[in-house]
Design a protein around this motif. Structure first.
Motif, short mmCIF file in Angstrom:
data_model
loop_
_atom_site.label_atom_id
_atom_site.label_comp_id
_atom_site.label_asym_id
_atom_site.label_seq_id
_atom_site.Cartn_x
_atom_site.Cartn_y
_atom_site.Cartn_z
N PRO A 152 -62.89 23.44 15.21
CA PRO A 152 -62.41 23.02 16.53
C PRO A 152 -61.17 22.13 16.45
O PRO A 152 -60.27 22.23 17.29
CB PRO A 152 -63.57 22.23 17.12
CG PRO A 152 -64.72 22.41 16.23
CD PRO A 152 -64.26 22.99 14.95
N VAL A 153 -61.10 21.30 15.41
CA VAL A 153 -59.95 20.41 15.26
C VAL A 153 -58.68 21.24 15.12
O VAL A 153 -57.69 21.01 15.83
CB VAL A 153 -60.13 19.48 14.04
CG1 VAL A 153 -58.94 18.56 13.89
CG2 VAL A 153 -61.42 18.69 14.16
N MET A 180 -65.84 19.04 22.89
CA MET A 180 -65.80 20.09 21.87
C MET A 180 -65.82 19.50 20.46
O MET A 180 -66.52 20.01 19.58
CB MET A 180 -64.54 20.95 22.08
CG MET A 180 -64.45 22.12 21.12
SD MET A 180 -65.84 23.24 21.24
CE MET A 180 -66.56 23.14 19.62
N LEU A 181 -65.04 18.44 20.25
CA LEU A 181 -64.99 17.84 18.91
C LEU A 181 -66.37 17.33 18.51
O LEU A 181 -66.84 17.53 17.39
CB LEU A 181 -63.97 16.70 18.86
CG LEU A 181 -62.51 17.15 18.98
CD1 LEU A 181 -61.57 15.94 18.99
CD2 LEU A 181 -62.14 18.08 17.84
N LEU A 216 -68.59 27.19 23.70
CA LEU A 216 -69.56 28.11 23.10
C LEU A 216 -68.91 28.90 21.98
O LEU A 216 -69.43 29.00 20.87
CB LEU A 216 -70.09 29.08 24.15
CG LEU A 216 -71.34 28.71 24.92
CD1 LEU A 216 -71.74 29.85 25.83
CD2 LEU A 216 -72.49 28.34 23.99
N PHE A 217 -67.73 29.45 22.29
CA PHE A 217 -67.04 30.27 21.29
C PHE A 217 -66.75 29.46 20.03
O PHE A 217 -67.09 29.87 18.92
CB PHE A 217 -65.75 30.86 21.86
CG PHE A 217 -64.89 31.50 20.82
CD1 PHE A 217 -65.23 32.74 20.29
CD2 PHE A 217 -63.76 30.86 20.33
CE1 PHE A 217 -64.45 33.32 19.30
CE2 PHE A 217 -62.98 31.44 19.34
CZ PHE A 217 -63.33 32.68 18.83
N LEU A 218 -66.13 28.30 20.22
CA LEU A 218 -65.74 27.51 19.05
C LEU A 218 -66.96 27.01 18.29
O LEU A 218 -66.95 26.92 17.06
CB LEU A 218 -64.86 26.34 19.48
CG LEU A 218 -63.46 26.74 19.94
CD1 LEU A 218 -62.67 25.52 20.40
CD2 LEU A 218 -62.71 27.45 18.82
N ALA A 247 -59.73 16.30 32.98
CA ALA A 247 -60.67 17.33 32.50
C ALA A 247 -60.37 17.81 31.07
O ALA A 247 -61.29 17.92 30.26
CB ALA A 247 -60.72 18.50 33.47
N PRO A 248 -59.09 18.07 30.73
CA PRO A 248 -58.84 18.54 29.35
C PRO A 248 -59.29 17.52 28.30
O PRO A 248 -59.86 17.90 27.27
CB PRO A 248 -57.31 18.70 29.29
CG PRO A 248 -56.89 18.82 30.70
CD PRO A 248 -57.85 18.04 31.53
N THR A 249 -59.07 16.24 28.59
CA THR A 249 -59.52 15.21 27.65
C THR A 249 -61.03 15.29 27.47
O THR A 249 -61.55 15.26 26.35
CB THR A 249 -59.17 13.82 28.20
OG1 THR A 249 -57.83 13.85 28.66
CG2 THR A 249 -59.35 12.76 27.14
N VAL A 250 -61.73 15.41 28.60
CA VAL A 250 -63.18 15.44 28.55
C VAL A 250 -63.67 16.67 27.79
O VAL A 250 -64.53 16.58 26.91
CB VAL A 250 -63.77 15.43 29.99
CG1 VAL A 250 -65.27 15.64 29.95
CG2 VAL A 250 -63.43 14.13 30.68
#
Ligand SMILES: Nc1ncnc2c1ncn2[C@@H]1O[C@H](COP(=O)(O)OP(=O)(O)OP(=O)(O)O)[C@@H](O)[C@H]1O
Ligand SMILES: [Mg+2]
Lengths: 415, 295
Positions: free
Chosen positions: A335-336, A208-209, A312-314, A200-203
């Motif tokens: 985001p990066v 996000m990127l 959403l925030f980023l 999940a974190p990868t996804v």
């Protein structure tokens, strides 16, 4: 009236996706998603002849083996697992030097593999210790201590190594949370959830990127395209057109994010099964030490929700940066930086720094991991872990960004 | 209908781009003539509420345009000098989007777009992507875009820049056609453009309006006269240094010079009728853009 406004928003979204580079970004997202799913579905199972199976055969093999041990993890069951593990370790196959023989021995243990890992955690020398071979040295008499050990290790850790990290109230809170876990746990096959959690974190970060790239230009491209003069001199240019950009940002994030998670969740669970959705997360050794008393499904909802709030925030933060700098370039970097910088600070490792790091937005993108951290905050006299805090914090911050974004953009001077 | 500029000033960090302009406009075509950097674009941007003035005010029928906000922009059409658009939108999508931010209902927008596309001769290219259009086509979409809301005030910043001569003529006619019953302000540094379409000409220099009036009025008010002098080759340099020379036509014997001067520059000098070209040179002390183009 409504029709006109939604039409504006539709065109704003169209501006985003009409660009060739955006189309490439979406393709890239799909491509890397495909690779991630491939890894998530990569399950192996060793059959009784010692040969490795892959694909659906592996899934059904593993499922059948683990289902045999499904049920309450009471003292009786723990005793059986300890005995079974010892029996397997002492077979000639397990003791043999030959790889195939060893594989055959391994195949017998696949049904109790997860419970064996729980034993390694429960009987470890300390809360932070893990010894893969520990289970082999247990005897049936140890079974009674299975749940008691969990709280004991926590207490020892809080009184020793972590003595100065927590206040007395916080220590009490953690011990209380441990005590509130429903015992005995229930054990079942739940490979689907474990694999979902793992990738999940990868996804989320990947999404996000790409999202950062897609939304960074919603506001600032008007400057780059020199279309700002017509926009800002139009009737709605300094009000509804700005709102429609915000709405477009919201739509792009929501649509891409939900599409990604529908695909990811759908593929993984269809393939590996939804079994175990309502089991406490502690029935998987990964979360044995976790102090949140939630189920696998609830954990997954936290991951999805946290990721969504984070995205959403980023995204809106990056839009705000793009407006302030009138350029999408620094905005894409937002985001990066947010994703990669905390991992450098994390190496400092002081409790105070940890508390700060726990509040950074990257934690939302890996909410599953965030659940495992012993970061506590007291909010309004109540003690709570980091995830509820950042969920609320960043929801509020996102809502705060919107009017700032709106006002900054609508006041732009075009010269 | 009255657009009134009072002591309008715009200062940038190191330069005053528009200096203390007071002027009132109503229905009709106004031509803003000035060299590069005169402040035409800056003035127009303020009239389009894109830039806030550093001093002075702009009112429309007595109300401050910045306070009117959307109500003012509703009656405004603007073609910027560097007209930008969404490169991947088709002409039709671009116009539909622009119509939506101008507050047109989709039904009205479709009708207006159909009419305007015909008027600017772009019906057949409506579904081409904006980035694939030629410069002239882009300008035409620009005009169509400015006209979408059927604006009472139409501001065109160098609408004919970069167009070939025949396209420019067509464009001039189009603008005249559209100018009916509106206030049209267009800027250019090409004299012939303005001569044909503008009723009122504003000569702008260094942020100020130095003179205003019809072409005839301005020429009549010109303090100097225009002379034609046949000069030998070796005399050309002398004339160039001593007088404002608006045109040189080389002949077999030397050249025929067009000289602006209050007194007769030579015995053989013949008095000529002044043109807007001469006036431009007189005011700006340099040759006009169009002539430069031709050199
Ligand atoms: N945003 C800005 N910041 C600083 N100076 C500016 C800005 N915009 C214009 N200027 C300066 O103001 C002066 C007037 O510029 P403006 O663009 O209004 O001239 P113009 O008459 O439209 O010229 P052109 O015929 O070249 O279009 C120039 O000296 C220009 O450098
Ligand atoms: Mg200009």
């Amino acid at each position: 009236m409504k029709e006109r406004v939604s039409k504006m928003t539709r065109y704003e979204v169209k501006k985003v996706f009409a660009k060739t580079s955006s189309k490439i970004a979406v393709m890239l997202l799909l491509f890397v998603m495909g690779i991630t799913c491939f890894f998530a579905l990569d399950i192996t199972y060793v059959d009784e002849n010692g040969s490795t199976r892959e694909g659906l055969a592996a899934v059904s093999g593993l499922k059948a083996a683990q289902k045999e041990w499904a049920g309450c993890l009471d003292e009786e069951k723990i005793r059986k697992v300890i005995a079974e593990n010892r029996r397997i370790q002492n077979t000639p196959e397990a003791l043999a030097q030959d790889i195939t023989q060893k594989e055959i021995a391994y195949s017998w243990g696949q049904g109790i593999k997860e419970i064996r890992n729980l034993l390694n955690c429960a009987y470890a020398k300390g809360l932070r210790e893990y010894d893969y071979y520990l289970a082999d040295s247990l005897t049936e008499e140890d079974a009674a201590d299975f749940y008691r050990n969990r709280t004991r290790l926590l207490r020892e850790w809080l009184e020793g190594e972590a003595k100065d990290q927590f206040t007395d109230e916080e220590k009490e809170y953690l011990i209380g949370q441990y005590g509130r876990m429903d015992t005995p746990l229930y054990y079942d096959y739940m490979e689907g959830w474990q694999q979902l959690f793992k990738f999940a974190p990868t996804v989320v970060m990947l999404t996000m990127l790409i999202l950062g790239y897609l939304v960074a230009g919603i506001f600032s491209n008007e400057f780059a395209w020199r279309s700002d003069a017509v926009l800002f001199s139009s009737f709605y240019g300094r009000n509804k057109a700005v709102t429609s950009k915000i709405k477009a940002g919201f739509c792009v994030v929501t649509a891409v994010y939900s599409a990604v998670f529908t695909i990811y969740t759908g593929i993984v669970l269809l393939y590996l099964g939804t079994d175990g959705w309502n089991l406490p997360i502690q029935s998987s050794w990964i979360s044995w030490k976790c102090f949140y008393n939630i189920t696998n499904l609830q954990k997954y909802l936290f991951i999805i929700g946290g990721g969504y709030v984070g995205c959403l925030f980023l995204s809106f933060l990056s839009m705000l940066v793009s407006v302030k700098t009138r350029s999408a370039v620094p905005a894409v970097m937002v985001p990066v930086l947010v994703i990669f910088i905390p991992s450098f600070i994390a190496n400092i490792g002081s409790p105070f720094v940890n508390k700060i790091i726990g509040l950074l937005p990257d934690q939302l993108l890996q909410a599953g991991e965030a659940l495992n951290y012993f970061n506590l905050y007291s909010v309004g006299g109540r003690i709570t872990g980091e995830l509820p805090v950042i969920l609320i914090l960043y929801t509020i911050l996102t809502i705060v960004i919107l009017p700032v974004l709106y006002q900054t953009y609508r006041r732009m001077q075009i010269g | 209908m009255e657009l009134k500029l009072t002591n309008l000033t715009k200062e940038f960090k190191d330069i005053t781009a528009v200096r203390n302009i007071s002027y009132t406009m109503s229905t009709g075509v106004y031509g803003l003539l000035g060299v590069n950097g005169a402040g035409k674009t800056t003035l127009m941007r303020m009239l389009c509420t894109l830039l806030k003035p550093s001093g002075g005010s702009i009112t429309w029928n007595g109300a401050d345009i910045f306070e009117m906000d959307g109500e003012y922009r509703k009656i405004l059409g603007y073609l910027p000098q560097d007209f930008g658009f969404y490169p991947d939108f088709t002409v039709y999508d671009y116009l539909m989007y622009t119509a939506s931010i101008k507050g047109l209902r989709p039904v009205t927008a479709k009708q207006r777009i159909k009419i305007l596309l015909r008027q600017v001769g772009m019906e057949k290219t409506a579904h081409k992507k904006m980035k694939k259009l030629s410069g002239g086509m882009k300008r035409r979409v620009g005009i169509a875009q400015a006209m979408l809301g059927n604006p009472q005030i139409l501001i065109l910043d160098e609408p004919t820049a970069g167009l070939d001569p025949s396209e420019r003529v067509r464009f001039r006619n189009l603008i005249s056609e559209l100018a009916d019953e509106r206030l049209v302000l267009l800027s250019t540094h090409i004299v012939s453009d303005i001569e044909y379409i503008a009723g009122e000409i504003l000569l702008m220099k260094a942020g100020e309006i130095r003179a205003a009036g019809t072409s005839r009025e301005l020429i009549a008010e010109m303090p100097e006269q225009v002379w034609s002098v046949a000069a030998a080759k070796e005399e050309i340099d002398f004339y160039m240094q001593a007088y404002k020379v608006s045109n040189i036509k080389t002949t077999r014997q030397g050249a025929e010079l067009r000289i602006i001067s209050s007194d007769k520059p030579a015995e053989c000098a013949v008095l000529e009728e002044a043109t807007l070209e001469d006036l431009f040179l007189d005011y700006f002390g340099e040759r006009t853009g169009e002539q430069n183009d031709e050199i």
